[in-house]
Motif scaffolding. Structure first.
Motif, PDB file in Angstrom:
ATOM      1  N   MET A   1       0.842  -1.198   0.000  1.00 33.57           N
ATOM      2  CA  MET A   1       0.000   0.000   0.000  1.00 33.57           C
ATOM      3  C   MET A   1       0.875   1.246   0.000  1.00 33.57           C
ATOM      4  O   MET A   1       2.038   1.213   0.359  1.00 33.57           O
ATOM      5  N   VAL A   2       0.285   2.368  -0.391  1.00 30.92           N
ATOM      6  CA  VAL A   2       1.023   3.617  -0.427  1.00 30.92           C
ATOM      7  C   VAL A   2       1.216   4.132   0.983  1.00 30.92           C
ATOM      8  O   VAL A   2       0.284   4.181   1.775  1.00 30.92           O
ATOM      9  N   SER A   3       2.439   4.518   1.288  1.00 28.50           N
ATOM     10  CA  SER A   3       2.716   5.074   2.597  1.00 28.50           C
ATOM     11  C   SER A   3       2.366   6.549   2.603  1.00 28.50           C
ATOM     12  O   SER A   3       2.302   7.189   1.558  1.00 28.50           O
ATOM     13  N   PRO A   4       2.130   7.151   3.772  1.00 33.77           N
ATOM     14  CA  PRO A   4       1.784   8.564   3.811  1.00 33.77           C
ATOM     15  C   PRO A   4       2.868   9.419   3.181  1.00 33.77           C
ATOM     16  O   PRO A   4       4.054   9.149   3.314  1.00 33.77           O
ATOM     17  N   ALA A   5       2.456  10.449   2.486  1.00 36.04           N
ATOM     18  CA  ALA A   5       3.422  11.331   1.843  1.00 36.04           C
ATOM     19  C   ALA A   5       4.288  12.001   2.897  1.00 36.04           C
ATOM     20  O   ALA A   5       3.830  12.422   3.942  1.00 36.04           O
ATOM     21  N   ALA A   6       5.581  12.094   2.571  1.00 42.24           N
ATOM     22  CA  ALA A   6       6.525  12.704   3.502  1.00 42.24           C
ATOM     23  C   ALA A   6       6.929  14.076   2.980  1.00 42.24           C
ATOM     24  O   ALA A   6       6.779  14.386   1.824  1.00 42.24           O
ATOM     25  N   ASN A   7       7.495  14.885   3.862  1.00 43.09           N
ATOM     26  CA  ASN A   7       7.994  16.183   3.442  1.00 43.09           C
ATOM     27  C   ASN A   7       9.461  16.121   3.055  1.00 43.09           C
ATOM     28  O   ASN A   7       9.995  17.046   2.476  1.00 43.09           O
ATOM     29  N   ARG A   8      10.108  15.019   3.414  1.00 44.61           N
ATOM     30  CA  ARG A   8      11.505  14.846   3.064  1.00 44.61           C
ATOM     31  C   ARG A   8      11.647  13.509   2.370  1.00 44.61           C
ATOM     32  O   ARG A   8      10.911  12.577   2.614  1.00 44.61           O
ATOM     33  N   GLN A   9      12.622  13.421   1.470  1.00 48.59           N
ATOM     34  CA  GLN A   9      12.781  12.222   0.666  1.00 48.59           C
ATOM     35  C   GLN A   9      14.240  11.804   0.655  1.00 48.59           C
ATOM     36  O   GLN A   9      15.126  12.613   0.427  1.00 48.59           O
TER      37      GLN A   9
ATOM     38  N   SER B   1      10.901   4.372  -5.197  1.00 49.13           N
ATOM     39  CA  SER B   1      11.530   5.504  -4.512  1.00 49.13           C
ATOM     40  C   SER B   1      11.854   6.655  -5.455  1.00 49.13           C
ATOM     41  O   SER B   1      12.373   7.680  -5.013  1.00 49.13           O
ATOM     42  N   HIS B   2      11.560   6.516  -6.742  1.00 51.06           N
ATOM     43  CA  HIS B   2      11.921   7.556  -7.689  1.00 51.06           C
ATOM     44  C   HIS B   2      10.724   8.463  -7.948  1.00 51.06           C
ATOM     45  O   HIS B   2      10.122   8.467  -9.028  1.00 51.06           O
ATOM     46  N   ASN B   3      10.393   9.242  -6.919  1.00 47.58           N
ATOM     47  CA  ASN B   3       9.285  10.181  -6.997  1.00 47.58           C
ATOM     48  C   ASN B   3       9.580  11.349  -6.067  1.00 47.58           C
ATOM     49  O   ASN B   3      10.425  11.252  -5.174  1.00 47.58           O
ATOM     50  N   PHE B   4       8.882  12.450  -6.296  1.00 49.82           N
ATOM     51  CA  PHE B   4       9.076  13.660  -5.519  1.00 49.82           C
ATOM     52  C   PHE B   4       7.853  13.934  -4.642  1.00 49.82           C
ATOM     53  O   PHE B   4       6.807  13.305  -4.800  1.00 49.82           O
ATOM     54  N   ALA B   5       7.983  14.913  -3.752  1.00 51.47           N
ATOM     55  CA  ALA B   5       6.869  15.273  -2.876  1.00 51.47           C
ATOM     56  C   ALA B   5       5.636  15.644  -3.682  1.00 51.47           C
ATOM     57  O   ALA B   5       4.504  15.303  -3.317  1.00 51.47           O
ATOM     58  N   VAL B   6       5.819  16.330  -4.808  1.00 52.53           N
ATOM     59  CA  VAL B   6       4.680  16.728  -5.627  1.00 52.53           C
ATOM     60  C   VAL B   6       3.977  15.510  -6.210  1.00 52.53           C
ATOM     61  O   VAL B   6       2.747  15.482  -6.341  1.00 52.53           O
ATOM     62  N   ASP B   7       4.758  14.466  -6.539  1.00 51.59           N
ATOM     63  CA  ASP B   7       4.161  13.233  -7.062  1.00 51.59           C
ATOM     64  C   ASP B   7       3.405  12.492  -5.970  1.00 51.59           C
ATOM     65  O   ASP B   7       2.300  11.981  -6.184  1.00 51.59           O
ATOM     66  N   ARG B   8       3.997  12.469  -4.788  1.00 55.89           N
ATOM     67  CA  ARG B   8       3.362  11.763  -3.673  1.00 55.89           C
ATOM     68  C   ARG B   8       2.072  12.465  -3.255  1.00 55.89           C
ATOM     69  O   ARG B   8       1.078  11.829  -2.916  1.00 55.89           O
ATOM     70  N   ALA B   9       2.098  13.801  -3.293  1.00 53.15           N
ATOM     71  CA  ALA B   9       0.886  14.552  -2.939  1.00 53.15           C
ATOM     72  C   ALA B   9      -0.236  14.263  -3.934  1.00 53.15           C
ATOM     73  O   ALA B   9      -1.395  14.070  -3.548  1.00 53.15           O
ATOM     74  N   ALA B  10       0.099  14.226  -5.217  1.00 51.75           N
ATOM     75  CA  ALA B  10      -0.908  13.923  -6.233  1.00 51.75           C
ATOM     76  C   ALA B  10      -1.403  12.494  -6.089  1.00 51.75           C
ATOM     77  O   ALA B  10      -2.596  12.211  -6.232  1.00 51.75           O
ATOM     78  N   ALA B  11      -0.475  11.565  -5.793  1.00 45.24           N
ATOM     79  CA  ALA B  11      -0.865  10.168  -5.607  1.00 45.24           C
ATOM     80  C   ALA B  11      -1.785  10.025  -4.402  1.00 45.24           C
ATOM     81  O   ALA B  11      -2.774   9.274  -4.437  1.00 45.24           O
ATOM     82  N   GLN B  12      -1.492  10.748  -3.334  1.00 46.73           N
ATOM     83  CA  GLN B  12      -2.344  10.697  -2.145  1.00 46.73           C
ATOM     84  C   GLN B  12      -3.722  11.286  -2.438  1.00 46.73           C
ATOM     85  O   GLN B  12      -4.740  10.804  -1.922  1.00 46.73           O
ATOM     86  N   ALA B  13      -3.775  12.315  -3.266  1.00 50.93           N
ATOM     87  CA  ALA B  13      -5.069  12.878  -3.654  1.00 50.93           C
ATOM     88  C   ALA B  13      -5.863  11.852  -4.455  1.00 50.93           C
ATOM     89  O   ALA B  13      -7.088  11.742  -4.308  1.00 50.93           O
ATOM     90  N   MET B  14      -5.156  11.090  -5.286  1.00 50.59           N
ATOM     91  CA  MET B  14      -5.823  10.041  -6.051  1.00 50.59           C
ATOM     92  C   MET B  14      -6.338   8.946  -5.121  1.00 50.59           C
ATOM     93  O   MET B  14      -7.455   8.433  -5.287  1.00 50.59           O
ATOM     94  N   VAL B  15      -5.549   8.586  -4.116  1.00 53.33           N
ATOM     95  CA  VAL B  15      -5.969   7.563  -3.162  1.00 53.33           C
ATOM     96  C   VAL B  15      -7.187   8.048  -2.382  1.00 53.33           C
ATOM     97  O   VAL B  15      -8.102   7.264  -2.081  1.00 53.33           O
ATOM     98  N   ALA B  16      -7.221   9.347  -2.049  1.00 50.13           N
ATOM     99  CA  ALA B  16      -8.380   9.889  -1.350  1.00 50.13           C
ATOM    100  C   ALA B  16      -9.634   9.795  -2.215  1.00 50.13           C
ATOM    101  O   ALA B  16     -10.727   9.531  -1.718  1.00 50.13           O
TER     102      ALA B  16
ATOM    103  N   ALA C   1      -6.508   2.818  -5.559  1.00 53.14           N
ATOM    104  CA  ALA C   1      -5.458   3.175  -6.511  1.00 53.14           C
ATOM    105  C   ALA C   1      -4.207   2.305  -6.389  1.00 53.14           C
ATOM    106  O   ALA C   1      -3.694   1.814  -7.400  1.00 53.14           O
ATOM    107  N   PRO C   2      -3.668   2.066  -5.184  1.00 51.47           N
ATOM    108  CA  PRO C   2      -2.502   1.174  -5.107  1.00 51.47           C
ATOM    109  C   PRO C   2      -2.829  -0.244  -5.570  1.00 51.47           C
ATOM    110  O   PRO C   2      -2.018  -0.883  -6.247  1.00 51.47           O
TER     111      PRO C   2
END
Length: 295
Positions: free
Chosen positions: A1-9, A55-70, A75-76
């Protein structure tokens, strides 16, 4: 499953690991990110990598992915089910005697790449990966270094004539012999304005009888209007807006190919390894199938 988006990578850079602070005034670019990519706009390839635990994604990608999961909690699961479909399809093609694979829209490399599956059972199998995303291409080249039976080229499905004429494609694949064309989890980023049927006809015209076409994409079948609208809204912020299709629409794109049993179905239902794995198949939201070119 997708882990919560982090602010640091944490990102790999050579033999070390560098921490990128996404809250800083200036976003740093990790070593693996080519200079020409926009690291402040979500990428569907990097979002997909995130869904699969990459692991090859950025915070902006994770935020969009989390919005999709919401918007679409499955989605995962959708990404994982599609990856499993790819694996089963490649195994079917190997059993059918195919030894050449053209994977268009291959994405960022993750465990279970086509060449890993194919060359494990058939060391003579040849694989060409095609992707428009420079991150996907860069990492594919790194993974494929030293493998003379696999190569990656940077091209776009919307330019199929350039794909089939590319010198690296022609060097590795023999178009006088059957080839399996894989377009998996890609067509929902190709709008009707891009004439997907015409794109596929161009690819079909380059193939000999006995070749195969593998397609999958997201479907709105069985989805509520609100869920569909929210998913489309999320992807409008990315580099590739979402274009869902029905089962009948995807089936029509196999024009010229004879569908392999069981036809176009929810991807967990396509030749499942166990009966349990096909339960609640519509939750995967991906439909797909395999067609054979006769003649």
């Amino acid at each position: 499953m997708v882990s919560p988006a982090a602010n640091r990578q944490n990102t790999g850079a050579g033999n070390g690991v560098r921490t990128v602070d996404m809250r800083g005034e200036r976003m740093q670019r990790p070593d693996w990110a080519p200079d020409e990519i926009d690291i402040e706009r979500p990428s569907v390839a990097r979002m997909y990598d995130y869904y699969l635990g990459g692991s090859h994604n950025f915070a902006v990608d994770r935020a969009a992915a989390q919005a999709m999961v919401a918007a679409v909690p499955e989605a995962p699961l959708m990404a994982q089910a599609n990856r499993a479909f790819l694996r089963r399809a490649v195994q079917f093609l190997l059993d059918a005697g195919v030894r050449q694979f053209l994977d268009i829209g291959s994405g960022i490399p993750t465990v279970g790449n086509v060449h890993e599956i194919a060359q494990r059972d058939a060391p003579d199998a040849r694989v060409v990966y095609v992707d428009v995303d420079p991150v996907a291409v860069a990492h594919s080249r790194e993974i494929l270094h030293g493998n003379d039976r696999a190569v990656v080229v940077q091209e776009d499905l919307r330019r199929p004539e350039r794909i089939v004429a590319h010198p690296d494609v022609r060097r590795l694949l023999d178009f006088d012999q059957p080839i399996a064309v894989l377009i998996v989890a890609v067509l929902h980023f190709v709008s009707d304005d891009d004439r997907p049927a015409e794109l596929l006809r161009t690819l079909r015209g380059a193939l000999v009888p006995g070749s195969y076409l593998v397609l999958s994409q997201t479907s709105a079948d069985g989805r509520g209007d609100d869920e569909r609208a929210e998913a489309e809204r999320v992807y409008r912020r990315t580099d590739s807006p979402l274009w869902m299709r029905s089962r009948s629409e995807l089936t029509a794109l196999f024009d010229g190919f004879e569908l392999v049993d069981p036809g176009v179905v929810w991807v967990p239902q396509w030749r499942p390894e166990t009966a349990d794995s096909a339960e609640d198949a519509e939750r995967a939201a991906f439909i797909g199938g395999v067609g054979r070119l006769g003649g």
